[in-house]
Write an enzyme that holds these catalytic residues in place. Structure first.
Site, PDB file in Angstrom:
ATOM      1  CD  GLN A   1      14.141  36.726  92.861  1.00 50.86           C
ATOM      2  OE1 GLN A   1      14.782  36.134  92.005  1.00 50.86           O
ATOM      3  NE2 GLN A   1      14.110  36.332  94.120  1.00 50.86           N
TER       4      GLN A   1
ATOM      5  CG  ASP B   1      19.064  43.170  92.611  1.00 52.61           C
ATOM      6  OD1 ASP B   1      19.937  42.282  92.434  1.00 52.61           O
ATOM      7  OD2 ASP B   1      18.337  43.593  91.690  1.00 52.61           O
TER       8      ASP B   1
ATOM      9  NE  ARG C   1      16.433  36.706  83.109  1.00 49.71           N
ATOM     10  CZ  ARG C   1      17.086  36.494  84.259  1.00 49.71           C
ATOM     11  NH1 ARG C   1      18.415  36.531  84.279  1.00 49.71           N
ATOM     12  NH2 ARG C   1      16.433  36.247  85.372  1.00 49.71           N
TER      13      ARG C   1
ATOM     14  NE  ARG D   1      12.492  33.184  90.549  1.00 50.74           N
ATOM     15  CZ  ARG D   1      13.282  33.691  89.598  1.00 50.74           C
ATOM     16  NH1 ARG D   1      14.444  34.184  89.911  1.00 50.74           N
ATOM     17  NH2 ARG D   1      12.878  33.753  88.337  1.00 50.74           N
TER      18      ARG D   1
ATOM     19  CB  CYS E   1      16.847  38.557  93.554  1.00 51.99           C
ATOM     20  SG  CYS E   1      18.024  39.763  92.931  1.00 51.99           S
TER      21      CYS E   1
ATOM     22  CG  HIS F   1      13.096  39.352  88.230  1.00 49.44           C
ATOM     23  ND1 HIS F   1      12.591  38.276  87.511  1.00 49.44           N
ATOM     24  CD2 HIS F   1      14.293  38.934  88.724  1.00 49.44           C
ATOM     25  CE1 HIS F   1      13.456  37.278  87.566  1.00 49.44           C
ATOM     26  NE2 HIS F   1      14.492  37.640  88.294  1.00 49.44           N
TER      27      HIS F   1
HETATM   28  N1   CP Z   1      17.413  35.922  90.623  1.00 46.30           N
HETATM   29  C1   CP Z   1      17.513  35.633  89.307  1.00 46.30           C
HETATM   30  O1   CP Z   1      16.628  35.938  88.490  1.00 46.30           O
HETATM   31  O2   CP Z   1      18.634  34.963  88.982  1.00 46.30           O
HETATM   32  P1   CP Z   1      19.126  34.631  87.499  1.00 46.30           P
HETATM   33  O3   CP Z   1      19.501  35.937  86.858  1.00 46.30           O
HETATM   34  O4   CP Z   1      20.292  33.714  87.691  1.00 46.30           O
HETATM   35  O5   CP Z   1      18.001  33.981  86.741  1.00 46.30           O
HETATM   36  N1  NVA Z   2      18.481  43.676  89.065  1.00 50.08           N
HETATM   37  C1  NVA Z   2      19.229  42.531  88.587  1.00 50.08           C
HETATM   38  C2  NVA Z   2      18.527  41.275  88.938  1.00 50.08           C
HETATM   39  C3  NVA Z   2      19.217  40.015  88.518  1.00 50.08           C
HETATM   40  C4  NVA Z   2      18.454  38.785  88.884  1.00 50.08           C
HETATM   41  C5  NVA Z   2      19.429  42.648  87.089  1.00 50.08           C
HETATM   42  O1  NVA Z   2      18.496  43.033  86.389  1.00 50.08           O
HETATM   43  O2  NVA Z   2      20.533  42.369  86.618  1.00 50.08           O
END
Ligand code: CP
Ligand code: NVA
Length: 327
Positions: free
Chosen positions: A146, A239, A116, A307, A279, A143
């Site tokens: 997701q 989102d 990440r 997920r 998400c 992502h």
């Molecule tokens: N939806 C998602 O990726 O959640 P987190 O940021 O908690 O991993």
């Molecule tokens: N768009 C959001 C998604 C979090 C799961 C972010 O990147 O923070």
């Protein structure tokens, strides 16, 4: 007793591949992973413990996470693999050494790496040098894990993705919007982005979506009018207005995206059977009202559960030949 994965996943040839964005897979490969996810979800997890026994999956996260971290850890554990986790204070792609050196070292220790990151480009450099599969656990650009769970959830509700209409409201330039749109058009859905011009996907990305949807008959279109984006659709997705790492734009985003908040009033323009998707994490009273996210139309906790199932299928597809597995 042996657990045999469905044949289409074996044909997909995903062994050893990376998954940095949804379109790293073909439509057929994406569909195969989803079929495997549904297969694994329907089987008792106790039967799956040999699938990745003896493997190690590293989770290296520069940003906070609840779902991605825990769903990967549980998925790996249910498949018999070990996981190790490092957070940003110990690991930032390209901080102490080049992404290439870090990838070469980690490839000697572990069987797959879930990363990440903030920027997408160092992740691409990391993956190019890695000799084990690298999975994008969220970058500024994409992502994809997701999106796998999103289309799995939609497929469970409607049977098929092809021919459905999915509206995405809010920041349509963000990682979640991009990956959802790729997956949906590749599987033959029509995506409506509802967003102001400031948050509209780039023309080049819209063209890429047109290209990705060519075979499956999927397509994408941006609307600045939220009602036009939502009218008659089968699913409405939103989102957070401000993604991680973009906090400096919070006030501006709130001002520009407020008309695109998903409220009961807006949901009334969608098809009567339409579901709501997010998400998570969600901010009630901002991008979605509580009466929508907490209503029976909301599928957000199915998405969160999925997920885990989708990522199990992904790990099995990237790390095994999907032949017969002793359990
Ligand atoms: N939806 C998602 O990726 O959640 P987190 O940021 O908690 O991993
Ligand atoms: N768009 C959001 C998604 C979090 C799961 C972010 O990147 O923070």
């Amino acid at each position: 007793m042996y657990l045999v994965a469905p044949a289409p996943a074996r044909q997909a040839g995903l062994l050893g591949r990376h998954f940095l964005k949804v379109s790293d897979f073909s439509s057929g490969e994406l569909a195969a992973v989803l079929r495997l996810a549904r297969f694994l979800k329907a089987r008792p997890s106790a039967e799956q413990r040999a699938l990745l026994r003896g493997r190690t999956v590293a989770l290296l996260f520069e940003k906070p996470s609840l779902r991605t971290r825990v769903s990967f850890e549980v998925a790996a554990a249910q498949l018999g693999a070990e996981t190790l986790f490092a957070h940003g204070s110990e690991f930032m792609v390209g901080a102490r050494e080049s992404p290439e050196d870090a990838a070469r070292v980690l490839s000697r220790y572990v069987d797959a790496v879930v990363v990440r990151t903030h920027e997408h480009e160092p992740l691409e450099r990391f993956a190019a040098a890695a000799t084990v599969p690298v999975l994008n656990g969220l970058s500024a650009q994409a992502h994809p894990c997701q999106a796998l769970a999103d289309v799995l959830t939609v497929a469970e509700r409607f049977g098929e993705i092809a021919g459905l209409r999915i509206a995405y409201l809010g920041d349509a330039r963000n990682n979640v919007a991009a990956s959802l749109a790729e997956a949906a058009v590749m599987l033959g859905a029509t995506v409506h982005f509802g967003c102001p011009p400031s948050h509209r996907p780039s023309e080049s990305f819209l063209e890429q979506l047109t290209h990705l949807g060519r075979v499956s008959d999927g397509s994408a279109r941006a609307f600045s009018n939220p009602v036009r984006a939502v009218r008659g659709v089968d699913a409405v997705y939103t989102d957070v207005w401000t993604s991680m790492g973009e906090e400096r734009y919070r006030e501006l985003n709130e001002a520009l995206l407020r008309p695109y908040a998903v409220t009961e009033e807006l949901m009334a323009y969608a098809a009567p059977h339409a579901i709501f998707l997010h998400c998570l994490p969600a901010h009630r009273g901002e991008e979605v009202s509580a009466d929508v996210i907490d209503s029976p139309r909301s599928a957000v906790f199915d998405q969160a559960e999925n997920r885990m199932h989708a990522q199990k299928a992904l790990l099995v597809s990237l790390l095994t030949e999907c032949k017969g597995f002793p359990v």
